[in-house]
Design an enzyme around this catalytic site. Structure first.
Site, short mmCIF file in Angstrom:
data_model
loop_
_atom_site.label_atom_id
_atom_site.label_comp_id
_atom_site.label_asym_id
_atom_site.label_seq_id
_atom_site.Cartn_x
_atom_site.Cartn_y
_atom_site.Cartn_z
N THR A 150 0.72 -1.08 0.59
CA THR A 150 -0.03 -0.13 0.42
C THR A 150 0.84 1.35 0.12
OG1 THR A 150 -1.51 -1.39 1.06
CG2 THR A 150 -1.86 1.00 1.23
N GLU A 203 -5.90 -5.91 3.43
CA GLU A 203 -6.73 -7.38 2.41
C GLU A 203 -7.65 -7.12 1.60
OE1 GLU A 203 -4.34 -9.97 2.55
OE2 GLU A 203 -3.22 -8.95 4.78
C1 LIG Z 1 -4.12 -1.29 10.69
C2 LIG Z 1 -3.74 -1.49 9.18
C3 LIG Z 1 -2.91 -2.72 8.79
C4 LIG Z 1 -2.59 -2.97 7.50
N1 LIG Z 1 -1.31 -3.44 6.50
C5 LIG Z 1 -1.20 -3.35 5.67
C6 LIG Z 1 0.22 -4.56 5.17
O1 LIG Z 1 1.06 -4.73 6.32
N2 LIG Z 1 0.68 -4.06 3.99
C7 LIG Z 1 -0.17 -3.22 3.43
O2 LIG Z 1 0.47 -3.41 1.81
N3 LIG Z 1 -1.18 -2.78 3.58
C8 LIG Z 1 -1.36 -2.69 4.29
N4 LIG Z 1 -2.42 -2.03 4.21
C9 LIG Z 1 -3.76 -1.15 4.45
C10 LIG Z 1 -4.52 -1.88 3.62
O3 LIG Z 1 -4.67 -2.95 2.88
C11 LIG Z 1 -5.49 -0.58 2.72
O4 LIG Z 1 -5.89 0.36 3.58
C12 LIG Z 1 -6.68 -0.87 2.11
O5 LIG Z 1 -6.30 -1.94 0.94
C13 LIG Z 1 -7.83 0.07 1.45
O6 LIG Z 1 -6.72 0.86 0.94
P1 LIG Z 1 -7.43 2.60 1.72
O7 LIG Z 1 -7.18 2.75 2.78
O8 LIG Z 1 -6.24 3.74 0.69
O9 LIG Z 1 -8.30 2.55 1.02
P2 LIG Z 1 -9.27 3.16 -0.50
O10 LIG Z 1 -8.08 2.52 -1.08
O11 LIG Z 1 -8.98 4.72 -0.64
O12 LIG Z 1 -11.08 3.01 -0.34
C14 LIG Z 1 -12.09 3.98 0.40
C15 LIG Z 1 -13.23 3.74 -0.11
O13 LIG Z 1 -13.35 3.93 -1.92
C16 LIG Z 1 -14.03 2.52 -1.39
N5 LIG Z 1 -13.28 2.07 -3.35
C17 LIG Z 1 -11.85 2.32 -3.46
N6 LIG Z 1 -12.56 1.38 -5.04
C18 LIG Z 1 -13.91 1.26 -5.27
C19 LIG Z 1 -14.04 0.81 -6.30
N7 LIG Z 1 -13.47 0.75 -7.17
N8 LIG Z 1 -14.70 0.30 -5.78
C20 LIG Z 1 -16.08 0.64 -5.02
N9 LIG Z 1 -15.13 1.20 -4.02
C21 LIG Z 1 -13.60 2.08 -4.12
C22 LIG Z 1 -13.27 1.53 -1.06
O14 LIG Z 1 -13.09 -0.07 -0.46
C23 LIG Z 1 -13.08 1.91 0.65
O15 LIG Z 1 -14.61 1.90 1.29
C24 LIG Z 1 -3.27 -1.72 6.31
C25 LIG Z 1 -4.23 -0.81 6.56
C26 LIG Z 1 -4.14 -0.26 7.95
C27 LIG Z 1 -5.40 0.24 8.36
#
Ligand SMILES: Cc1cc2nc3c(=O)[nH]c(=O)nc-3n(C[C@H](O)[C@H](O)[C@H](O)COP(=O)(O)OP(=O)(O)OC[C@H]3O[C@@H](n4cnc5c(N)ncnc54)[C@H](O)[C@@H]3O)c2cc1C
Length: 389
Positions: free
Chosen positions: A136, A368
């Protein structure tokens, strides 16, 4: 004997072998004896209990379903039961094991060179070394294909620039699997703590996953040797295959959180009295909530066992795992909300585990692959039409 007797409404245990029940018992005992006494204070202090890491290793919980290099070689059902028990304590405890096994050891075992496997896997299995998985980025979460971290070949080195965020175990990690764009597509690199140009810092102020370390990684002209690239990991399908491993474990883990919430509420409602000194469990509206929870937990257990058997037979598909993760996490979150309601005011204090599980499960719903993304994976599977964009 552990105090927790399990949640088994329809003789689900009859689906497990003696060995599977033994593994679950071992994990349950570890959770009762070693994790439960610490976990509330760890959540309050936003502290991961590092002192337990060697025991995770000794019990075979790190890379538990992998073969060789000291790994326990558990079946996927045994591994799932371990994840269930760990998350009954706390999602952050399960996350530690999920990341180490599914997101760090799995890619090294699957895509790494012999040298990388020999160097890292035995130490990752014992917990002497910790790993993290950097996919991410600040601008790319649900859509990792857009990543901007870039690795450029310079002689015998790769020069990596970029930023990763929300990385579990980031500052704890001796080795980070960093995914970066190259001229030959997305590739994975083993970036080691202390390398020039590589730094990590923790994210503070989390109201969720407080028992887990979550960090940002910065790569600024970080030069790693050519041997640091995972030779077999080519394209986005490599990190996605790792996510499938971890998501599978989450599907089981969420059951553990749901069970803890349900069992806490069931016991509470039998003891708590209101109106004519009757237990609140004698009210129909209360029983309706308990009935919903035990029914949904039972359906989630059946889905998890079936997914585990499919995985053991090599027949599971990423879209199956999406359904497992989507369903069981949404179910667990709803169990947490209903249980919180049934405990009334007591539901909001950390004397009970419910609010902690509820806060954690908000992360589990997002990481995930968010709930939306897993719905889109299932939608694509049943229609043949991808609707991500
Ligand atoms: C505590 C924690 C630990 C984590 N650990 C890791 C890790 O070890 N390694 C790693 O790489 N990542 C990690 N992550 C990151 C996590 O995988 C991401 O937060 C997740 O993939 C969502 O990305 P984002 O937060 O940027 O949300 P966004 O992608 O910005 O999404 C925000 C909202 O928009 C919606 N959305 C986005 N695109 C679409 C679409 N095409 N259609 C419909 N809805 C959509 C999403 O469903 C969500 O509701 C972690 C996150 C947290 C909170």
């Amino acid at each position: 004997m552990p105090r927790f007797a399990g949640v088994d409404y329809i003789h689900i245990d009859s689906l497990f072998s003696e060995q599977e029940l033994l593994v679950r018992q071992t994990a349950r005992q570890f959770v009762e004896d070693r994790v439960m006494p610490l976990v509330r204070d760890c959540f309050r202090e936003a502290r991961f209990p590092k002192e337990l890491i060697p025991e995770f290793g000794q019990l075979g919980f790190l890379g538990a379903n992998l073969e060789g290099y000291g790994c326990a070689g558990m079946s996927n059902v045994e591994y799932g039961l371990v994840m269930q028990e760990l998350e009954r304590a706390d999602s952050g405890i399960r996350s530690f094991a999920s990341v180490q096994g599914g997101l760090v050891m799995y890619p090294i075992l699957t895509y790494g060179s012999e040298e990388q496997k020999d160097r890292w896997l035995p130490k990752l299995q014992t917990g002497e070394a910790i790993g993290c998985f950097g996919l991410t980025e600040p601008g790319f979460g649900s859509n990792p294909a857009g990543m901007q971290t870039r690795a450029v070949k310079q002689g015998n080195c790769w020069n990596i620039n970029g930023e990763k965020t929300w990385i579990t175990n980031g500052t704890l990690a001796d080795v980070a699997i960093v995914w970066a764009r190259t001229d030959e597509g997305i590739r994975g690199f083993l970036v080691e703590k202390g390398m020039d140009g590589y730094s990590s810092s923790d994210i503070h102020g989390k109201m969720s996953m407080r028992v887990s370390v979550t960090s940002s990684l910065a790569l600024s002209d970080c030069r790693v040797p050519a041997s640091a690239m995972l030779p077999g990991a080519k394209g986005l399908k490599a990190p996605l295959s790792c996510l499938s491993q971890a998501r599978y474990g989450i599907g089981w883990g969420a059951l553990g959180a749901a069970m803890d919430c349900y069992e806490t509420a069931r016991q509470y409602t039998i003891v708590r009295k209101q109106f004519d000194d009757r237990p609140i469990a004698s009210h129909q509206l209360v029983q309706e909530k308990l009935a919903w929870m035990i029914t949904e937990i039972t359906k989630g257990q059946l889905l998890a066992v079936h997914a585990g058997r499919l995985k053991d037979e090599g027949k599971i598909e990423p879209a199956h795992i999406s359904m497992l993760k989507l369903n069981n996490v949404a179910m667990a979150l709803e169990c947490a909300r209903l249980s919180r309601d049934l405990l009334g005011a007591n539901g909001i204090v950390d004397e009970y585990p419910i609010m902690r599980h509820m806060c954690n499960l908000e992360t589990v719903k997002t990481y995930e692959g968010t709930e939306h993304i897993h719905k889109l994976v299932i939608g694509e599977r049943v229609t043949g039409i991808a609707a991500y964009k």
